[in-house]
Design an enzyme around this catalytic site. Structure first.
Site, PDB file in Angstrom:
ATOM      1  N   SER A 107       9.745   1.000  14.137  1.00 33.36           N
ATOM      2  CA  SER A 107       9.988   2.066  15.095  1.00 33.36           C
ATOM      3  C   SER A 107      11.353   2.684  14.788  1.00 33.36           C
ATOM      4  O   SER A 107      11.653   2.995  13.634  1.00 33.36           O
ATOM      5  CB  SER A 107       9.926   1.515  16.525  1.00 33.36           C
ATOM      6  N   THR A 143      18.263   5.323   3.541  1.00 29.46           N
ATOM      7  CA  THR A 143      16.981   5.171   2.846  1.00 29.46           C
ATOM      8  C   THR A 143      16.470   6.548   2.444  1.00 29.46           C
ATOM      9  O   THR A 143      17.079   7.577   2.749  1.00 29.46           O
ATOM     10  CB  THR A 143      15.928   4.509   3.762  1.00 29.46           C
ATOM     11  N   ASN A 162       4.575   0.456   8.434  1.00 30.85           N
ATOM     12  CA  ASN A 162       5.831   1.113   8.078  1.00 30.85           C
ATOM     13  C   ASN A 162       5.642   2.586   7.716  1.00 30.85           C
ATOM     14  O   ASN A 162       6.612   3.339   7.693  1.00 30.85           O
ATOM     15  CB  ASN A 162       6.477   0.362   6.906  1.00 30.85           C
ATOM     16  N   THR A 213       0.826  -1.200   0.000  1.00 27.47           N
ATOM     17  CA  THR A 213       0.000   0.000   0.000  1.00 27.47           C
ATOM     18  C   THR A 213       0.861   1.251   0.000  1.00 27.47           C
ATOM     19  O   THR A 213       1.980   1.261   0.518  1.00 27.47           O
ATOM     20  CB  THR A 213      -0.947   0.037   1.216  1.00 27.47           C
ATOM     21  N   LYS A 237       7.748   7.756  18.435  1.00 20.02           N
ATOM     22  CA  LYS A 237       8.294   6.400  18.509  1.00 20.02           C
ATOM     23  C   LYS A 237       8.222   5.847  19.927  1.00 20.02           C
ATOM     24  O   LYS A 237       8.061   4.643  20.116  1.00 20.02           O
ATOM     25  CB  LYS A 237       9.730   6.377  17.970  1.00 20.02           C
ATOM     26  N   TYR A 264       9.259  13.716  16.687  1.00 19.80           N
ATOM     27  CA  TYR A 264       9.342  12.419  16.010  1.00 19.80           C
ATOM     28  C   TYR A 264       9.745  11.346  17.015  1.00 19.80           C
ATOM     29  O   TYR A 264       9.143  10.263  17.051  1.00 19.80           O
ATOM     30  CB  TYR A 264      10.351  12.487  14.863  1.00 19.80           C
TER      31      TYR A 264
END
Length: 286
Positions: A148, A197, A97, A46, A166, A162
């Site tokens: 996480s 990433t 994710n 998705t 987490k 942020y």
């Protein structure tokens, strides 16, 4: 070999698993979705924009189902999870994710910006979990994974909000693990360190308006971030597969080699502080 359920509510092993993955367009979501498909698993992938994952459908054909999903649209979450289950007939691994980082000091970020990030990072993940649980409970098995961060244990300035998301993410999954264990459902929190990433790209970051008073502090912070040694995301799938294929997977799993030394130091400092103030703490018991 076809999927066989050995003991409902106990250990279930699959040769080919069925995954439901949010945020599959980039970063770990993309890497793990592709790796799962390459090993012969089936994936409901998705993303907010279907065009970002259209190539998966073209390459992997009937093994992949690509679905448009904005995890902040809770009605859409419910329908998408159901659609994936109806298409493949089962869900073995549900991977939350989707997420992004809000960059700004505690003073700089607006309340609305913080709420928007929590809508994705926390409430979106909860919506997916709540949509999947009736299916997994009826099956008597399933594995919920949540991406996480090592920042679920420690905090950096400038991305404090942020980090806070987490910490909340970790608490929710730890509670969940205890609540669903008797149903044969497993829970694992994957905690990556710094990786190369797209998470650090503009698409994965939102910036608060800056205040001049923090300009120098933030410049030094960002300079320090540039010095971080980043792991190779393509090296991670085998570790994730070992987790989902394990009979007794861990609740928490550090991804990368830098996390544990950092966390050891942080917890040693916390223990030292708590013990230093133990007499005062005990006196407050009454």
């Amino acid at each position: 070999m076809e999927y066989q359920q050995k003991n409902k509510g106990k250990n279930t092993q699959t040769v080919n698993k069925v995954w439901f993955i949010t945020g599959a367009s980039r970063g770990f979501g993309r890497v793990w979705a592709t790796a799962a498909l390459e090993r012969g698993d089936k994936v409901a992938a998705t993303a907010r924009n279907l065009s970002d994952i259209a190539d998966l459908q073209e390459k992997y054909k009937e093994n992949v189902l690509t679905l448009e999903l904005d995890v902040t649209n809770y009605d859409q979450v419910e329908k998408t999870v159901q659609q994936a289950h109806e298409h493949f007939g089962r869900l073995d691994v549900v991977l939350n994710n989707a997420g992004y980082s809000l960059v700004g000091t505690i003073e700089e970020a607006t309340i609305n910006q913080v709420k928007a990030m929590y809508n994705t990072n926390i409430f979106g993940a909860v919506a997916v979990i709540q949509a999947a649980l009736p299916i997994l409970r009826k099956q008597g098995y399933g594995h919920i994974l949540g991406t996480s961060s090592n920042l679920g244990h420690v905090v950096l300035p400038v991305i404090g909000y942020y980090s806070s998301s987490k910490w909340a993410f970790e608490a929710i999954h730890e509670s969940l693990a205890a609540e669903v264990k008797s149903f044969g459902i497993k829970v694992t929190i994957i905690e990556p360190g710094a990786y190369a990433t797209e998470f650090g790209s503009q698409a994965s970051l939102k910036f608060a308006d800056g205040l001049d008073v923090y300009a120098d502090f933030k410049a030094k912070f960002f300079e320090g971030l540039q010095q971080l040694e980043r792991g190779n995301p393509e090296a991670t799938p085998e570790a994730v597969f070992k987790i989902v294929d394990a009979e007794h997977p861990p609740l928490r799993f550090f991804l990368g080699s830098h996390n544990l030394p950092w966390i050891r130091t942080a917890y040693a400092e916390r223990m030292a502080t708590w013990e230093e103030w133990e007499t005062v703490s005990n006196a407050a018991q009454g």
